[in-house]
Design a protein around this motif. Structure first.
Motif, PDB file in Angstrom:
ATOM      1  N   ASP A  48       0.847  -1.190   0.000  1.00  0.00           N
ATOM      2  CA  ASP A  48       0.000   0.000   0.000  1.00  0.00           C
ATOM      3  C   ASP A  48       0.889   1.247   0.000  1.00  0.00           C
ATOM      4  OD1 ASP A  48      -2.199   1.670   0.135  1.00  0.00           O
ATOM      5  OD2 ASP A  48      -2.454   1.423   2.300  1.00  0.00           O
ATOM      6  N   LEU A  49       1.059   1.825  -1.153  1.00  0.00           N
ATOM      7  CA  LEU A  49       1.935   2.979  -1.351  1.00  0.00           C
ATOM      8  C   LEU A  49       1.430   4.200  -0.588  1.00  0.00           C
ATOM      9  CD1 LEU A  49       4.395   3.913  -3.062  1.00  0.00           C
ATOM     10  CD2 LEU A  49       2.769   4.552  -4.837  1.00  0.00           C
ATOM     11  N   ARG A  50       2.302   4.801   0.214  1.00  0.00           N
ATOM     12  CA  ARG A  50       1.966   6.025   0.947  1.00  0.00           C
ATOM     13  C   ARG A  50       2.317   7.266   0.134  1.00  0.00           C
ATOM     14  NH1 ARG A  50       5.285   3.690   5.158  1.00  0.00           N
ATOM     15  NH2 ARG A  50       4.004   2.127   6.128  1.00  0.00           N
ATOM     16  N   ASN A  51       3.482   7.237  -0.502  1.00  0.00           N
ATOM     17  CA  ASN A  51       3.987   8.374  -1.271  1.00  0.00           C
ATOM     18  C   ASN A  51       3.494   8.232  -2.706  1.00  0.00           C
ATOM     19  OD1 ASN A  51       5.449  10.253  -2.703  1.00  0.00           O
ATOM     20  ND2 ASN A  51       7.397   9.805  -1.709  1.00  0.00           N
ATOM     21  N   HIS A  52       2.459   8.969  -3.045  1.00  0.00           N
ATOM     22  CA  HIS A  52       1.829   8.812  -4.357  1.00  0.00           C
ATOM     23  C   HIS A  52       2.621   9.474  -5.479  1.00  0.00           C
ATOM     24  CE1 HIS A  52      -1.528   6.717  -2.650  1.00  0.00           C
ATOM     25  NE2 HIS A  52      -1.603   7.642  -1.705  1.00  0.00           N
ATOM     26  N   ASP A  53       3.765  10.074  -5.158  1.00  0.00           N
ATOM     27  CA  ASP A  53       4.656  10.613  -6.191  1.00  0.00           C
ATOM     28  C   ASP A  53       5.600   9.542  -6.718  1.00  0.00           C
ATOM     29  OD1 ASP A  53       3.554  13.137  -5.930  1.00  0.00           O
ATOM     30  OD2 ASP A  53       4.984  13.732  -4.379  1.00  0.00           O
ATOM     31  N   LEU A  54       5.525   8.339  -6.171  1.00  0.00           N
ATOM     32  CA  LEU A  54       6.426   7.255  -6.563  1.00  0.00           C
ATOM     33  C   LEU A  54       5.760   6.309  -7.540  1.00  0.00           C
ATOM     34  CD1 LEU A  54       7.944   6.233  -3.106  1.00  0.00           C
ATOM     35  CD2 LEU A  54       8.975   7.681  -4.857  1.00  0.00           C
ATOM     36  N   THR A  55       6.595   5.677  -8.325  1.00  0.00           N
ATOM     37  CA  THR A  55       6.170   4.616  -9.227  1.00  0.00           C
ATOM     38  C   THR A  55       6.997   3.381  -8.902  1.00  0.00           C
ATOM     39  OG1 THR A  55       5.775   6.251 -10.952  1.00  0.00           O
ATOM     40  CG2 THR A  55       5.931   3.963 -11.644  1.00  0.00           C
ATOM     41  N   PHE A  56       6.356   2.231  -8.815  1.00  0.00           N
ATOM     42  CA  PHE A  56       7.072   0.983  -8.566  1.00  0.00           C
ATOM     43  C   PHE A  56       7.334   0.280  -9.888  1.00  0.00           C
ATOM     44  CE2 PHE A  56       5.356   0.296  -3.990  1.00  0.00           C
ATOM     45  CZ  PHE A  56       6.379   1.080  -3.498  1.00  0.00           C
ATOM     46  N   ASP A  57       8.569  -0.173 -10.070  1.00  0.00           N
ATOM     47  CA  ASP A  57       8.965  -0.938 -11.248  1.00  0.00           C
ATOM     48  C   ASP A  57       9.538  -2.268 -10.792  1.00  0.00           C
ATOM     49  OD1 ASP A  57       8.339   1.056 -13.132  1.00  0.00           O
ATOM     50  OD2 ASP A  57      10.272   2.030 -12.841  1.00  0.00           O
ATOM     51  N   PHE A  58       9.362  -3.301 -11.629  1.00  0.00           N
ATOM     52  CA  PHE A  58       9.889  -4.632 -11.332  1.00  0.00           C
ATOM     53  C   PHE A  58      10.648  -5.137 -12.551  1.00  0.00           C
ATOM     54  CE2 PHE A  58       9.521  -9.292 -11.408  1.00  0.00           C
ATOM     55  CZ  PHE A  58      10.110  -9.594 -10.192  1.00  0.00           C
ATOM     56  N   ALA A  59      11.832  -5.692 -12.300  1.00  0.00           N
ATOM     57  CA  ALA A  59      12.632  -6.300 -13.361  1.00  0.00           C
ATOM     58  C   ALA A  59      13.264  -7.567 -12.815  1.00  0.00           C
ATOM     59  CB  ALA A  59      13.720  -5.332 -13.829  1.00  0.00           C
ATOM     60  N   THR A  60      13.521  -8.518 -13.695  1.00  0.00           N
ATOM     61  CA  THR A  60      14.134  -9.763 -13.252  1.00  0.00           C
ATOM     62  C   THR A  60      14.959 -10.377 -14.370  1.00  0.00           C
ATOM     63  OG1 THR A  60      13.720 -11.932 -12.237  1.00  0.00           O
ATOM     64  CG2 THR A  60      12.099 -11.161 -13.863  1.00  0.00           C
ATOM     65  N   ASP A  61      16.031 -11.056 -13.992  1.00  0.00           N
ATOM     66  CA  ASP A  61      16.770 -11.883 -14.947  1.00  0.00           C
ATOM     67  C   ASP A  61      16.636 -13.355 -14.561  1.00  0.00           C
ATOM     68  OD1 ASP A  61      18.570 -12.448 -12.901  1.00  0.00           O
ATOM     69  OD2 ASP A  61      20.260 -11.430 -13.827  1.00  0.00           O
ATOM     70  N   VAL A  95      10.694   3.523  -7.531  1.00  0.00           N
ATOM     71  CA  VAL A  95      11.220   2.514  -6.626  1.00  0.00           C
ATOM     72  C   VAL A  95      11.354   1.271  -7.489  1.00  0.00           C
ATOM     73  CG1 VAL A  95      10.782   1.076  -4.597  1.00  0.00           C
ATOM     74  CG2 VAL A  95      10.180   3.503  -4.559  1.00  0.00           C
ATOM     75  N   LYS A  96      12.560   0.756  -7.577  1.00  0.00           N
ATOM     76  CA  LYS A  96      12.840  -0.369  -8.464  1.00  0.00           C
ATOM     77  C   LYS A  96      13.107  -1.627  -7.654  1.00  0.00           C
ATOM     78  CE  LYS A  96      15.192   3.013 -11.278  1.00  0.00           C
ATOM     79  NZ  LYS A  96      15.547   4.017 -10.301  1.00  0.00           N
ATOM     80  N   MET A  97      12.305  -2.664  -7.911  1.00  0.00           N
ATOM     81  CA  MET A  97      12.565  -3.961  -7.306  1.00  0.00           C
ATOM     82  C   MET A  97      13.070  -4.855  -8.421  1.00  0.00           C
ATOM     83  SD  MET A  97      10.090  -6.848  -5.642  1.00  0.00           S
ATOM     84  CE  MET A  97       9.728  -6.054  -4.099  1.00  0.00           C
ATOM     85  N   SER A  98      14.114  -5.629  -8.097  1.00  0.00           N
ATOM     86  CA  SER A  98      14.637  -6.551  -9.101  1.00  0.00           C
ATOM     87  C   SER A  98      15.069  -7.850  -8.441  1.00  0.00           C
ATOM     88  CB  SER A  98      15.815  -5.924  -9.852  1.00  0.00           C
ATOM     89  OG  SER A  98      16.848  -5.575  -8.969  1.00  0.00           O
ATOM     90  N   CYS A  99      14.947  -8.923  -9.213  1.00  0.00           N
ATOM     91  CA  CYS A  99      15.437 -10.233  -8.809  1.00  0.00           C
ATOM     92  C   CYS A  99      16.590 -10.572  -9.750  1.00  0.00           C
ATOM     93  CB  CYS A  99      14.348 -11.291  -8.930  1.00  0.00           C
ATOM     94  SG  CYS A  99      12.955 -11.032  -7.814  1.00  0.00           S
ATOM     95  N   GLN A 100      17.708 -11.008  -9.177  1.00  0.00           N
ATOM     96  CA  GLN A 100      18.882 -11.327  -9.981  1.00  0.00           C
ATOM     97  C   GLN A 100      19.421 -12.693  -9.600  1.00  0.00           C
ATOM     98  OE1 GLN A 100      19.547  -8.532  -7.654  1.00  0.00           O
ATOM     99  NE2 GLN A 100      18.505  -7.062  -8.942  1.00  0.00           N
ATOM    100  N   SER A 101      20.039 -13.323 -10.579  1.00  0.00           N
ATOM    101  CA  SER A 101      20.759 -14.566 -10.306  1.00  0.00           C
ATOM    102  C   SER A 101      22.235 -14.220 -10.147  1.00  0.00           C
ATOM    103  CB  SER A 101      20.548 -15.577 -11.431  1.00  0.00           C
ATOM    104  OG  SER A 101      20.880 -15.015 -12.676  1.00  0.00           O
TER     105      SER A 101
END
Length: 176
Positions: A48-61, A95-101
């Motif tokens: 639940d995003l509090r700061n509505h000026d943010l965008t969440f991004d997701f990337a994975t390899d 805000v960038k979330m990523s999963c890496q090997s």
């Protein structure tokens, strides 16, 4: 940096002791076989995003069929603590979330945000209970402490990436 334990009521000191926010190592059972990308993305999407000026991004390899043996609730709590930290302190942007090997066969989950960087000299004290880098912070300073303790209890490492120059990045490493 603020860590006014001496100024905190005794109840907070007792709370620290009860929460086991100490150097004692505890081991948490990892009985849940879950998809790495699945748990990361599901936790991100339920946040639940509090700061509505943010965008969440997701990337994975990492391939979508990669499963990890973990404690699902603890892993979700780690991710939520890191998302909350990014949500609270990012100054805007992504805000960038990523999963890496990793080359050693393990995986990591990283969460990075745009905003002011944290000087490397504060890298370790960030994880100390009740430490806040901002005097006007409205938190107790327990989120990163809890996240690291949970990560270590499952054999993972939670690190602050002092080399990240675009803001702040934390990574949970050693996930199998």
């Amino acid at each position: 940096i603020t860590s006014p334990l001496s100024k905190r009521p005794k109840v907070l000191v007792r709370m620290q002791e009860k929460l086991c926010l100490t150097d004692e190592k505890m081991k948490m059972e990892k009985n849940d076989l879950v998809g790495l990308n699945e748990i990361a993305l599901a936790t991100l999407n339920s946040y639940d995003l509090r700061n509505h000026d943010l965008t969440f991004d997701f990337a994975t390899d990492v391939d979508d069929d990669v499963n990890i043996l973990t404690n699902q609730h603890a892993m979700q709590e780690i991710i939520n603590c890191l998302l909350s930290n990014a949500d609270r302190y990012a100054t805007g942007g992504d805000v960038k979330m990523s999963c890496q090997s990793a080359p050693d066969g393990t995986y990591s989950i990283s969460i990075a945000n745009d905003g002011p960087t944290i000087p490397p000299k504060y890298a370790e004290c960030l994880f100390d209970p009740f430490v806040r880098l901002s005097e006007d912070s409205q938190t107790l300073g327990l989120g990163l402490t809890l996240a690291r303790q949970l990560a270590e209890s499952m054999g993972y490492a939670l690190i602050f990436d002092a080399s990240y120059a675009e803001g702040v990045r934390f990574s949970v490493r050693g996930i199998r």
